[in-house]
Design a protein around this motif. Structure first.
Motif, short mmCIF file in Angstrom:
data_model
loop_
_atom_site.label_atom_id
_atom_site.label_comp_id
_atom_site.label_asym_id
_atom_site.label_seq_id
_atom_site.Cartn_x
_atom_site.Cartn_y
_atom_site.Cartn_z
N MET A 150 0.85 -1.15 0.06
CA MET A 150 -0.13 0.42 0.00
C MET A 150 0.71 1.33 -0.18
N ASN A 151 2.24 1.55 0.54
CA ASN A 151 3.08 2.72 0.26
C ASN A 151 3.61 3.31 -0.99
N GLU A 152 3.29 1.80 -2.08
CA GLU A 152 3.03 2.71 -3.42
C GLU A 152 2.16 4.00 -3.40
N HIS A 153 1.38 3.63 -3.20
CA HIS A 153 0.14 5.44 -3.09
C HIS A 153 0.73 6.70 -2.02
N PHE A 154 1.54 6.21 -1.23
CA PHE A 154 1.11 7.44 -0.42
C PHE A 154 3.10 8.11 -0.97
N THR A 155 3.69 8.14 -2.36
CA THR A 155 4.44 8.39 -2.62
C THR A 155 5.23 9.50 -1.77
N LYS A 156 4.48 10.62 -1.10
CA LYS A 156 4.79 12.06 -0.46
C LYS A 156 4.49 11.96 1.20
N ASN A 157 5.09 12.45 1.17
CA ASN A 157 4.91 12.89 2.78
C ASN A 157 3.92 14.16 2.66
N ILE A 158 2.94 13.26 4.11
CA ILE A 158 1.72 14.37 3.99
C ILE A 158 1.94 14.86 5.10
N ARG A 159 1.04 16.40 4.39
CA ARG A 159 1.21 17.61 5.93
C ARG A 159 -0.25 17.07 6.56
N ILE A 160 -0.63 17.55 7.57
CA ILE A 160 -2.18 17.62 8.34
C ILE A 160 -2.14 18.87 9.08
N ASN A 161 -2.70 20.16 8.13
CA ASN A 161 -2.71 21.07 9.28
C ASN A 161 -4.21 21.63 9.08
N ARG A 162 -5.44 21.19 8.36
CA ARG A 162 -6.42 21.41 8.39
C ARG A 162 -7.30 19.96 8.79
N PRO A 163 -8.39 20.20 8.62
CA PRO A 163 -8.82 19.26 8.45
C PRO A 163 -9.42 18.61 6.91
N LYS A 164 -8.90 19.63 6.02
CA LYS A 164 -9.49 19.26 5.16
C LYS A 164 -7.79 18.19 4.20
N ASP A 165 -7.09 18.31 5.22
CA ASP A 165 -5.97 17.59 4.66
C ASP A 165 -6.25 16.35 5.42
N ILE A 166 -7.08 15.93 6.31
CA ILE A 166 -7.22 14.90 6.90
C ILE A 166 -8.34 13.95 5.92
#
Length: 76
Positions: free
Chosen positions: A1-17
């Motif tokens: 499943m990791n191949e789907h998340f190639t970039k680090n994801i920032r979580i700063n807002r509900p929209k990001d979640i």
């Protein structure tokens, strides 16, 4: 499943979640047979996304109210 998340994801807002949850749900739906466990996970993630939407909407409404109150206080 990791191949789907190639970039680090920032979580700063509900929209990001919501973006992350949508990605995970899509991965689960595309990944073979829909099992009972996957369906439960999707339901849980969907409920979390709904809560995030509600909180995001409430935060926006509160910001607008606070902004309006500041305008009214400045006009006195």
């Amino acid at each position: 499943m990791n191949e789907h998340f190639t970039k680090n994801i920032r979580i700063n807002r509900p929209k990001d979640i919501r973006k992350i949850i949508a990605r995970v749900i899509n991965i689960l739906l595309q990944d073979g047979e829909l099992t009972t466990d996957k369906a439960r996970t999707i339901a849980t993630l969907s409920n979390t996304a709904l809560k995030s939407m509600e909180l995001g909407e409430l935060a926006e409404r509160l910001d607008k109210i606070e902004e309006q109150l500041k305008k009214e206080e400045g006009g006195k």
